[in-house]
Design an enzyme around this catalytic site. Structure first.
Site, mmCIF file in Angstrom:
data_model
loop_
_atom_site.group_PDB
_atom_site.id
_atom_site.type_symbol
_atom_site.label_atom_id
_atom_site.label_comp_id
_atom_site.label_asym_id
_atom_site.label_seq_id
_atom_site.Cartn_x
_atom_site.Cartn_y
_atom_site.Cartn_z
ATOM 1 N N THR A 23 3.806 1.725 -1.451
ATOM 2 C CA THR A 23 4.298 1.957 -2.809
ATOM 3 C C THR A 23 3.192 2.497 -3.702
ATOM 4 O O THR A 23 3.405 3.439 -4.484
ATOM 5 C CB THR A 23 4.857 0.653 -3.404
ATOM 6 O OG1 THR A 23 5.907 0.167 -2.572
ATOM 7 C CG2 THR A 23 5.386 0.877 -4.809
ATOM 8 N N LEU A 26 -16.579 2.993 -1.704
ATOM 9 C CA LEU A 26 -16.371 2.883 -3.147
ATOM 10 C C LEU A 26 -15.325 3.909 -3.558
ATOM 11 O O LEU A 26 -15.235 4.987 -2.954
ATOM 12 C CB LEU A 26 -17.674 3.124 -3.910
ATOM 13 C CG LEU A 26 -18.820 2.147 -3.625
ATOM 14 C CD1 LEU A 26 -20.108 2.644 -4.274
ATOM 15 C CD2 LEU A 26 -18.478 0.742 -4.122
ATOM 16 N N ASP A 74 0.820 -1.215 0.000
ATOM 17 C CA ASP A 74 0.000 0.000 0.000
ATOM 18 C C ASP A 74 0.852 1.263 0.000
ATOM 19 O O ASP A 74 0.473 2.269 -0.590
ATOM 20 C CB ASP A 74 -0.934 -0.010 1.214
ATOM 21 C CG ASP A 74 -1.990 -1.104 1.112
ATOM 22 O OD1 ASP A 74 -2.672 -1.177 0.078
ATOM 23 O OD2 ASP A 74 -2.127 -1.890 2.066
ATOM 24 N N ASN A 93 0.684 4.200 -2.740
ATOM 25 C CA ASN A 93 0.462 5.578 -2.304
ATOM 26 C C ASN A 93 1.465 6.526 -2.949
ATOM 27 O O ASN A 93 1.096 7.585 -3.473
ATOM 28 C CB ASN A 93 0.550 5.658 -0.780
ATOM 29 C CG ASN A 93 0.408 7.071 -0.253
ATOM 30 O OD1 ASN A 93 1.319 7.884 -0.371
ATOM 31 N ND2 ASN A 93 -0.730 7.375 0.334
ATOM 32 N N ASN A 136 -11.340 5.564 1.524
ATOM 33 C CA ASN A 136 -11.628 5.590 0.098
ATOM 34 C C ASN A 136 -11.776 4.137 -0.341
ATOM 35 O O ASN A 136 -12.696 3.770 -1.049
ATOM 36 C CB ASN A 136 -10.494 6.291 -0.658
ATOM 37 C CG ASN A 136 -10.796 6.481 -2.133
ATOM 38 O OD1 ASN A 136 -11.908 6.860 -2.497
ATOM 39 N ND2 ASN A 136 -9.812 6.220 -2.985
ATOM 40 N N GLU A 182 1.741 5.350 6.205
ATOM 41 C CA GLU A 182 2.591 6.443 6.658
ATOM 42 C C GLU A 182 1.918 7.188 7.802
ATOM 43 O O GLU A 182 0.786 7.658 7.659
ATOM 44 C CB GLU A 182 2.879 7.414 5.513
ATOM 45 C CG GLU A 182 3.795 6.847 4.443
ATOM 46 C CD GLU A 182 5.180 6.518 4.974
ATOM 47 O OE1 GLU A 182 5.717 7.307 5.780
ATOM 48 O OE2 GLU A 182 5.726 5.470 4.597
ATOM 49 N N THR A 242 3.254 -6.564 2.292
ATOM 50 C CA THR A 242 2.883 -7.421 3.416
ATOM 51 C C THR A 242 1.389 -7.688 3.436
ATOM 52 O O THR A 242 0.944 -8.827 3.565
ATOM 53 C CB THR A 242 3.305 -6.763 4.742
ATOM 54 O OG1 THR A 242 4.716 -6.570 4.733
ATOM 55 C CG2 THR A 242 2.924 -7.642 5.926
ATOM 56 N N ASN A 267 -25.281 -2.518 16.405
ATOM 57 C CA ASN A 267 -24.224 -2.343 17.394
ATOM 58 C C ASN A 267 -24.058 -0.857 17.691
ATOM 59 O O ASN A 267 -23.530 -0.112 16.872
ATOM 60 C CB ASN A 267 -22.908 -2.931 16.881
ATOM 61 C CG ASN A 267 -21.859 -3.005 17.979
ATOM 62 O OD1 ASN A 267 -21.855 -2.194 18.898
ATOM 63 N ND2 ASN A 267 -20.979 -3.980 17.891
ATOM 64 N N ASP A 290 -11.181 7.965 -7.208
ATOM 65 C CA ASP A 290 -10.927 9.056 -6.276
ATOM 66 C C ASP A 290 -9.657 8.804 -5.467
ATOM 67 O O ASP A 290 -9.195 7.670 -5.323
ATOM 68 C CB ASP A 290 -12.092 9.205 -5.287
ATOM 69 C CG ASP A 290 -13.443 9.337 -5.966
ATOM 70 O OD1 ASP A 290 -13.478 9.821 -7.120
ATOM 71 O OD2 ASP A 290 -14.459 8.958 -5.341
#
Length: 299
Positions: free
Chosen positions: A69, A215, A67, A71, A200, A271, A95, A245, A125
């Site tokens: 990379t 979405l 995630d 980003n 997102n 990050e 990972t 809940n 988006d």
């Protein structure tokens, strides 16, 4: 596939010696596909390689990694202001691979590569925090953020996404909520939060579905807050539905403002970002991404 235009793969340095990946790229090159490969070593490499991709005229930049990379590459792509930016391709090698997994990207390297090169490019988006830092998947706060940032690298390497759950259970004795106030369009909440997810995408922390209805092309961010004693649903894929809940609070908005009386930390696609004030807004249609036709994150 020989008629498809060239692509540039930005590969996380941790995967540079991935032999199956080398073989998959070789096979595609033998079919006539032009794939440039660049390996990241330090922060800022992704931006430099995206700039190079523009000079080369490639139509797709593939993020090969987790995630973080994805980003870095997507953030670099949305900063292109002149002309049409290359599309983003996804090659999950990290990972957890939360964003790629929830988007339905194949686990098999050859299939993921072919999709990244030849799949339909859909507008999706992104989100921006405090007019500066972006995320494509999710911003998480609270106990879950501390777990994902503190999980040892050796444990993650050995166990993958399960490592977050194991480390979380080991740290249950340190569980403390974050007091904060959150505002959005037709939304206001104030209280103590164990876990905050602003998505997102849908999942974070190695497969935890924090925002299960999110979405990536609806112009909205999904919010989920876990309060009271409801930490376990966050760690065990939300076993209890939010509609029955009272300790799970949901919201949706194009933006959220978060205020805390003390410093809190959000994890943005891996990050950390700390502070007391956060303005998080969606960036509709910020980039094009090559996704499967049955991608569950598309409306």
């Amino acid at each position: 596939m020989a008629n498809f235009p060239a692509s540039l793969l930005i590969l996380n340095g941790k995967s540079a010696d991935n032999q199956p990946l080398r073989e998959a790229i070789t096979l595609l090159r033998d079919e006539g596909i032009q794939i440039h490969v660049r390996v990241t070593w330090e922060k800022g490499d992704a931006q430099r390689y995206v700039d190079e991709a523009r000079r080369l005229g490639v139509e797709t930049v593939i993020a090969g990694g987790g995630d973080g990379t994805i980003n870095e590459v997507s953030t670099a792509l949305i900063q292109i202001r002149d002309g049409v930016a290359p599309a983003l391709g996804l090659l999950p090698l990290g990972t957890a691979n939360d964003f790629a997994t929830s988007a339905g990207i194949p686990e098999a390297l050859d299939k993921a590569l072919k999709l990244a090169i030849a799949g339909n490019a859909m507008e999706i988006d992104m989100a921006m925090v405090n007019d500066k830092t972006c995320f494509i998947n999710m911003a998480t706060g609270g106990f879950g953020t501390r777990i994902t940032t503190e999980t040892p690298e050796k444990l993650k390497a050995a166990l993958g996404g399960v490592s977050y759950l194991i480390h979380g259970l080991m740290r249950m004795d340190t569980l403390t909520p974050d007091r904060c106030e959150i505002r959005g369009e037709n939304f206001h909440w104030q209280g103590d939060a164990l876990v905050i997810g602003i998505g997102n995408g849908r999942q974070a922390g190695g497969g935890q579905q924090l925002c299960p209805t999110a979405l990536i092309n609806d112009g909205l961010l999904q919010l989920r807050i876990f309060t009271g004693e409801e930490l376990l649903p966050a760690l065990f894929s939300t076993l209890t539905q939010s509609d029955d809940n009272p300790n799970i609070i949901d919201g949706a908005s194009a933006w959220f403002d978060i205020h805390a009386p003390h410093e809190i930390t959000f994890n943005l696609d891996g990050e950390p970002l700390s502070g007391q004030e956060f303005h998080i807004e969606v960036l509709p249609g910020a980039l094009r991404c090559r996704l499967p036709p049955d991608c569950p994150l598309l409306r």
